[in-house]
Scaffold this motif. Sequence first.
Motif, PDB file in Angstrom:
ATOM      1  N   ILE A 171       0.861  -1.179   0.000  1.00 14.24           N
ATOM      2  CA  ILE A 171       0.000   0.000   0.000  1.00 14.24           C
ATOM      3  C   ILE A 171       0.899   1.230   0.000  1.00 14.24           C
ATOM      4  O   ILE A 171       1.801   1.355   0.818  1.00 14.24           O
ATOM      5  CB  ILE A 171      -0.920   0.019   1.229  1.00 14.24           C
ATOM      6  CG1 ILE A 171      -1.752  -1.267   1.293  1.00 14.24           C
ATOM      7  CG2 ILE A 171      -1.849   1.227   1.189  1.00 14.24           C
ATOM      8  CD1 ILE A 171      -2.556  -1.412   2.572  1.00 14.24           C
ATOM      9  N   ASN A 172       0.657   2.146  -0.946  1.00 18.81           N
ATOM     10  CA  ASN A 172       1.480   3.341  -1.081  1.00 18.81           C
ATOM     11  C   ASN A 172       0.714   4.523  -0.494  1.00 18.81           C
ATOM     12  O   ASN A 172      -0.223   5.033  -1.093  1.00 18.81           O
ATOM     13  CB  ASN A 172       1.786   3.582  -2.566  1.00 18.81           C
ATOM     14  CG  ASN A 172       2.945   4.537  -2.739  1.00 18.81           C
ATOM     15  OD1 ASN A 172       3.103   5.466  -1.968  1.00 18.81           O
ATOM     16  ND2 ASN A 172       3.741   4.321  -3.775  1.00 18.81           N
ATOM     17  N   VAL A 173       1.108   4.951   0.702  1.00 23.45           N
ATOM     18  CA  VAL A 173       0.406   6.023   1.403  1.00 23.45           C
ATOM     19  C   VAL A 173       1.238   7.293   1.336  1.00 23.45           C
ATOM     20  O   VAL A 173       2.226   7.443   2.046  1.00 23.45           O
ATOM     21  CB  VAL A 173       0.133   5.642   2.878  1.00 23.45           C
ATOM     22  CG1 VAL A 173      -0.588   6.778   3.598  1.00 23.45           C
ATOM     23  CG2 VAL A 173      -0.685   4.370   2.954  1.00 23.45           C
ATOM     24  N   GLY A 174       0.869   8.192   0.452  1.00 23.51           N
ATOM     25  CA  GLY A 174       1.580   9.465   0.339  1.00 23.51           C
ATOM     26  C   GLY A 174       3.047   9.325   0.046  1.00 23.51           C
ATOM     27  O   GLY A 174       3.854  10.167   0.434  1.00 23.51           O
ATOM     28  N   GLY A 175       3.440   8.232  -0.626  1.00 23.97           N
ATOM     29  CA  GLY A 175       4.847   8.032  -0.960  1.00 23.97           C
ATOM     30  C   GLY A 175       5.565   7.079  -0.037  1.00 23.97           C
ATOM     31  O   GLY A 175       6.709   6.719  -0.291  1.00 23.97           O
ATOM     32  N   ARG A 176       4.909   6.639   1.040  1.00 22.42           N
ATOM     33  CA  ARG A 176       5.516   5.695   1.967  1.00 22.42           C
ATOM     34  C   ARG A 176       4.861   4.330   1.787  1.00 22.42           C
ATOM     35  O   ARG A 176       3.645   4.209   1.789  1.00 22.42           O
ATOM     36  CB  ARG A 176       5.336   6.170   3.407  1.00 22.42           C
ATOM     37  CG  ARG A 176       6.124   7.439   3.706  1.00 22.42           C
ATOM     38  CD  ARG A 176       5.697   8.005   5.026  1.00 22.42           C
ATOM     39  NE  ARG A 176       6.586   9.069   5.469  1.00 22.42           N
ATOM     40  CZ  ARG A 176       6.336   9.847   6.517  1.00 22.42           C
ATOM     41  NH1 ARG A 176       5.236   9.679   7.218  1.00 22.42           N
ATOM     42  NH2 ARG A 176       7.183  10.795   6.860  1.00 22.42           N
ATOM     43  N   LYS A 177       5.680   3.296   1.633  1.00 26.34           N
ATOM     44  CA  LYS A 177       5.172   1.953   1.414  1.00 26.34           C
ATOM     45  C   LYS A 177       4.746   1.324   2.751  1.00 26.34           C
ATOM     46  O   LYS A 177       5.476   1.400   3.742  1.00 26.34           O
ATOM     47  CB  LYS A 177       6.228   1.079   0.747  1.00 26.34           C
ATOM     48  CG  LYS A 177       6.807   1.660  -0.547  1.00 26.34           C
ATOM     49  CD  LYS A 177       5.738   1.866  -1.608  1.00 26.34           C
ATOM     50  CE  LYS A 177       6.362   2.220  -2.953  1.00 26.34           C
ATOM     51  NZ  LYS A 177       7.127   3.468  -2.943  1.00 26.34           N
TER      52      LYS A 177
END
Length: 473
Positions: A374-380
């Motif tokens: 899951i890619n949340v705002g650029g953080r995996k």
Amino acid sequence: MILAAEFERCADRYADHAALFGPDSSVDYRGLHQGSLRACEWLRGTRAADDRPRIGLAARNSTAWVTAYLGILHAGAVPFLIDASAGDSELARISDDCSLDLILHDRDTAGEAIPVLPGLTATRRHIGERRYPLHPETEVCRFTSGTTGKPNCLEFSGRAVRAAAENWAKGTAMTADDRILCCAGLSNGLAFNTSLLSTFLIGAQLHLSHGLPTSGRIRRLVAGARATRLVAFPALYDSFVRTGSGRADFASVRVAISSGAPLRADTKERFTELTGVPMGNYYGVAEAGPLTYSAASAAESLGRPLPGVDIETRGTDARDGAVHVHSASMATRYLNAPGLLESRIDAGGHYGTGDRGRLEKGELVLTGRSNRMINVGGRKVDPVEVSNAVGAVPGVEQAVVLEVPDQHGEPAVAAVLVLREGLDAGEVRLRVRDSLAAHKVPTLIRVVDAIPTTVIGKPVLHELRSLFDAAPR
């Protein structure tokens, strides 16, 4: 060591030129070097179980962060760059898993805490019996979420870090006149590769911020720095276009750079409309560094490969193949998952990114993901790691963690739970905040009587996702 020598050459070459501007202080190249040498003297006293101390750096962007990072390198130690948002329990797990000797941080914590630099303190760690050996060429370690339910620690040689910086500077035409405003955490590849060594190699200026600023603060930061480049995650640009304006404040900016997650086409178009600044497309993966860039690509394109990068798309469908990459900035291996990274690199040295896409006229277009991160705002975010943390809360009988779109259509971490009587979703969320970084805590939770499963016992994900189309419970 390569990186310590490289930064020392930068200090000699640019001496009295302005180098670094943090939220509360600034310094020129000579002053930054002298400060790092003072930090080095303190750090040389660090006890280690082997000849290279392992020093975690878990703090927000600041001049002290950069000074400490350089001091660690000059001391012959290895910096482990940790997301500042990591919870105390997650930080402790990382420290134990990677056998850190010392952690430099900017948080209040119990136990032995020793002031090192303004705003940074040090906490010594007790080292257990197991200690994964570092690769002989490793000079920096960074983290990425993996498929093992824990953050994977990437080992980088000094040669690879320098190549990432050199190829980024060359491929994006950076000059000594650039003033880079970086709003992404320096532990993340977006900032680390585009804004740290690359800035100093050419004698430019690096201006730091942290957190997700308001649109007004973004304008003030840009105007105050007279920034020529703005580096940030898509979430900042999304936030800005919802409430922002102020073309005059962005008059100095030549390009805004985004990465870490796909930038919505409407955000890209609206940001340029509001500010007059073109958006630079950039693609990179933690294991291979920066890979593509273009400030003039079509909305769906991520640009052409940077110097030292080779990209292949493989499969029978020419328009939707598996993306494999090779770069001069490749990580060596995962310290705490022996053999895993090597298993994902083929005989030709190409790494399977897990992305799918195609090359159009030499430019990369992504079409989707072939793994479940899951890619949340650029953080995996690894759903296994989050599921483990949620499942450890007393009273949680079952938990499935998955990706669903939030109210803005962006990927969000969601959880479907079966709970014992007396426990509610809010309490579960509070309990996992101590064990997970803030961006990993589920923002959307549904409670059900039973998890729907297939005949072989696997969760029926489309049914679970449909729960989030209804009002929250």
